[in-house]
Design an enzyme around this catalytic site. Sequence first.
Site, PDB file in Angstrom:
ATOM      1  CD  GLU A   1       3.971   1.415   7.134  1.00  0.00           C
ATOM      2  OE1 GLU A   1       4.573   1.907   8.110  1.00  0.00           O
ATOM      3  OE2 GLU A   1       3.764   2.052   6.077  1.00  0.00           O
TER       4      GLU A   1
ATOM      5  CG  ASP B   1      -0.243   0.175   2.523  1.00  0.00           C
ATOM      6  OD1 ASP B   1       0.660  -0.642   2.801  1.00  0.00           O
ATOM      7  OD2 ASP B   1      -0.569   1.109   3.277  1.00  0.00           O
TER       8      ASP B   1
END
Length: 457
Positions: free
Chosen positions: A158, A92
Amino acid sequence: MTSHDLAAAVHSLLPRAKSELAELVAFRSVADPRQFPVEECRAAARWVADAFAAEGLTDVRLLDTPDGTQSVYAELPGPAGAPTVLLYSHYDVQPPLDESAWTTPPFELTERDGRWYGRGSADCKGNILMHLTALRALRAVHGDTFPVGLKVIVEGSEEQGTGGLERYAEAHPELLTADAIVIGDVGNFAAGLPTATATLRGITEAEIEVATLAGNLHSGSFGGAAPDALAALIKVLASLHDEHGNTTVQGLPADRGWSGVEYPEDRFRADAKVLDGVELIGTGGIADRLWARPAVTVVGIDVPPVVGATSSVQARAKALVSLRVPPGMSTRTAQQALVAHLEAAVPWGAQVTVTPLKGGEPFAADTSGPAYEALGAAMREAYGTEMVVSGEGGSIPLCNTLRSLYPEAEIVLFGVEEPTTQIHAVNENLDPTELERMALAEALFLRGYAEARRQER
């Protein structure tokens, strides 16, 4: 086989790494469905899973984590008696911010002046390619038998800090057990200077809202006597720093020092792109300020924009305050101190609501074990110079989860994100030379760590 064979293998794999990084960067994998479709993250997760499966890893799975995102898991048993190494990264990315401010499209990998530009090119899709390139080089030189047992975990949230993988790991503690854990989500202190990151600052945030009036008032009719909520908020925020820019939150020591590599002021000014004539804030060494002391930042304010503003005394104003917490301090204690400071600093009897938000504990690694020794040797061979140890101002809450679950595992942190990569900013980019050297260092580390553990037996 010599290290020259590994170096040649890594070098030959760079064109493939660039091509695949372009594919991975093209996924708009921001883990926030308010901004980007969740299908972008899921497609990126499938790409990562397929890439590691193609390298011979088995038991490749997409894990549905409690925050609604997916993590990619894969493993491959090693030779009898070999240690197990867990490789971590995340797919991500941060939002692109103002896409018009990018020189080239953020989700289109573009080469310019020898660097590869695109959102996630360094943080952290470049580190995924670091892992893949290291494993491919080992296969090219040693065949399908890796020197260590491998586990891979690549998470999908994250950057959002929603803790999906942390909660999943706590519920399935057997999944990520390993002798050494490689956190591929940091980088060298400077390009060309091999670096192990030994500490991470923790983080806590608080939202403050100040209210003074039932509604906005005409500044001509009431200004001068009616208490302005925005002015009150500004006074509160100004109280967070002294005249030198040091953090002033009571109860948080702001005089600790850093004992590792120093950060020259001229290099920091260049890395941070500080404008000519603008002074740096704080006192003490740059490394002290970045890695050993708390740092408070106002990261957002809800107020009327300049365009369209009216001549009004503001009834309410809100801000988001972030506090970075160095190792040796408790995030909970720091959060309590921040909330108390904000509440006490409000002037004129204004009503105040302070809401503590998410947080993550600081982290400090033990650098005395065989994994760090093997990493130092690998870095020296890959870069031709000694490895240094630095801190990192950012936070990776997963590190503390892994330490809690696996207290015997060594956790080492390295990667491709050196200061000029502009992670989290517009025009994020990757130096392919750093990718090449770090992939070589990782391959050498895996081989060297296996040998070091074999000699222990």
